[in-house]
Design a protein around this motif. Structure first.
Motif, PDB file in Angstrom:
ATOM      1  N   MET A 164       0.846  -1.177   0.000  1.00  0.00           N
ATOM      2  CA  MET A 164       0.000   0.000   0.000  1.00  0.00           C
ATOM      3  C   MET A 164       0.893   1.242   0.000  1.00  0.00           C
ATOM      4  N   ARG A 165       0.451   2.222  -0.722  1.00  0.00           N
ATOM      5  CA  ARG A 165       1.185   3.483  -0.810  1.00  0.00           C
ATOM      6  C   ARG A 165       0.325   4.596  -0.224  1.00  0.00           C
ATOM      7  N   LEU A 166       0.884   5.305   0.746  1.00  0.00           N
ATOM      8  CA  LEU A 166       0.185   6.414   1.372  1.00  0.00           C
ATOM      9  C   LEU A 166       0.139   7.588   0.394  1.00  0.00           C
ATOM     10  N   LEU A 167      -1.065   8.075   0.106  1.00  0.00           N
ATOM     11  CA  LEU A 167      -1.229   9.188  -0.823  1.00  0.00           C
ATOM     12  C   LEU A 167      -1.380  10.522  -0.105  1.00  0.00           C
ATOM     13  N   ALA A 168      -2.109  10.525   1.024  1.00  0.00           N
ATOM     14  CA  ALA A 168      -2.351  11.793   1.718  1.00  0.00           C
ATOM     15  C   ALA A 168      -2.856  11.529   3.129  1.00  0.00           C
ATOM     16  N   THR A 169      -2.662  12.511   3.995  1.00  0.00           N
ATOM     17  CA  THR A 169      -3.228  12.491   5.340  1.00  0.00           C
ATOM     18  C   THR A 169      -3.763  13.881   5.666  1.00  0.00           C
ATOM     19  N   THR A 203      -2.780  10.710  19.546  1.00  0.00           N
ATOM     20  CA  THR A 203      -2.462  10.519  20.960  1.00  0.00           C
ATOM     21  C   THR A 203      -2.963  11.659  21.836  1.00  0.00           C
ATOM     22  N   ASP A 204      -3.174  12.824  21.259  1.00  0.00           N
ATOM     23  CA  ASP A 204      -3.680  13.947  22.063  1.00  0.00           C
ATOM     24  C   ASP A 204      -5.158  13.767  22.433  1.00  0.00           C
ATOM     25  N   GLY A 205      -5.838  12.850  21.763  1.00  0.00           N
ATOM     26  CA  GLY A 205      -7.234  12.576  22.050  1.00  0.00           C
ATOM     27  C   GLY A 205      -8.199  13.620  21.526  1.00  0.00           C
ATOM     28  N   GLN A 206      -7.690  14.672  20.918  1.00  0.00           N
ATOM     29  CA  GLN A 206      -8.537  15.767  20.443  1.00  0.00           C
ATOM     30  C   GLN A 206      -8.709  15.774  18.923  1.00  0.00           C
ATOM     31  N   THR A 207      -7.830  15.050  18.212  1.00  0.00           N
ATOM     32  CA  THR A 207      -7.879  15.057  16.749  1.00  0.00           C
ATOM     33  C   THR A 207      -7.842  13.636  16.208  1.00  0.00           C
ATOM     34  N   MET A 208      -8.296  13.522  14.961  1.00  0.00           N
ATOM     35  CA  MET A 208      -8.252  12.258  14.230  1.00  0.00           C
ATOM     36  C   MET A 208      -7.578  12.515  12.894  1.00  0.00           C
ATOM     37  N   THR A 209      -6.891  11.506  12.396  1.00  0.00           N
ATOM     38  CA  THR A 209      -6.197  11.642  11.121  1.00  0.00           C
ATOM     39  C   THR A 209      -6.815  10.689  10.100  1.00  0.00           C
ATOM     40  N   LEU A 210      -7.209  11.250   8.968  1.00  0.00           N
ATOM     41  CA  LEU A 210      -7.720  10.490   7.835  1.00  0.00           C
ATOM     42  C   LEU A 210      -6.554  10.225   6.899  1.00  0.00           C
ATOM     43  N   SER A 211      -6.375   8.964   6.529  1.00  0.00           N
ATOM     44  CA  SER A 211      -5.293   8.575   5.612  1.00  0.00           C
ATOM     45  C   SER A 211      -5.900   7.968   4.361  1.00  0.00           C
ATOM     46  N   ILE A 212      -5.297   8.269   3.216  1.00  0.00           N
ATOM     47  CA  ILE A 212      -5.734   7.715   1.934  1.00  0.00           C
ATOM     48  C   ILE A 212      -4.589   6.901   1.360  1.00  0.00           C
ATOM     49  N   TYR A 213      -4.899   5.650   1.003  1.00  0.00           N
ATOM     50  CA  TYR A 213      -3.899   4.729   0.467  1.00  0.00           C
ATOM     51  C   TYR A 213      -4.292   4.244  -0.919  1.00  0.00           C
ATOM     52  N   GLU A 214      -3.293   3.978  -1.723  1.00  0.00           N
ATOM     53  CA  GLU A 214      -3.492   3.281  -2.984  1.00  0.00           C
ATOM     54  C   GLU A 214      -3.070   1.837  -2.754  1.00  0.00           C
ATOM     55  N   VAL A 215      -3.960   0.917  -3.050  1.00  0.00           N
ATOM     56  CA  VAL A 215      -3.692  -0.500  -2.784  1.00  0.00           C
ATOM     57  C   VAL A 215      -3.039  -1.133  -3.987  1.00  0.00           C
TER      58      VAL A 215
END
Length: 51
Positions: free
Chosen positions: A1-6, A39-51
């Motif tokens: 998998m290749r990470l495209l964006a976060t 880890t801060d508990g206040q934010t979430m990260t969306l990641s987009i992958y190319e499979v």
């Protein structure tokens, strides 16, 4: 998998529904979406992958 964006967002329980929809809808385009709580508990990260 290749990470495209976060991208980080404020925590929101509805983001899981968006990621689920994206994964179901865009699977045929070899894209996968992930969501993790930071880890801060206040934010979430969306990641987009190319499979």
């Amino acid at each position: 998998m290749r990470l495209l964006a976060t991208k980080s967002f404020s925590c929101n329980d509805e983001l899981y529904k968006v990621v689920d929809l994206l994964n179901k809808t865009l699977k045929e385009y070899n894209l996968m979406f992930g969501l993790s709580k930071n880890t801060d508990g206040q934010t979430m990260t969306l990641s987009i992958y190319e499979v």
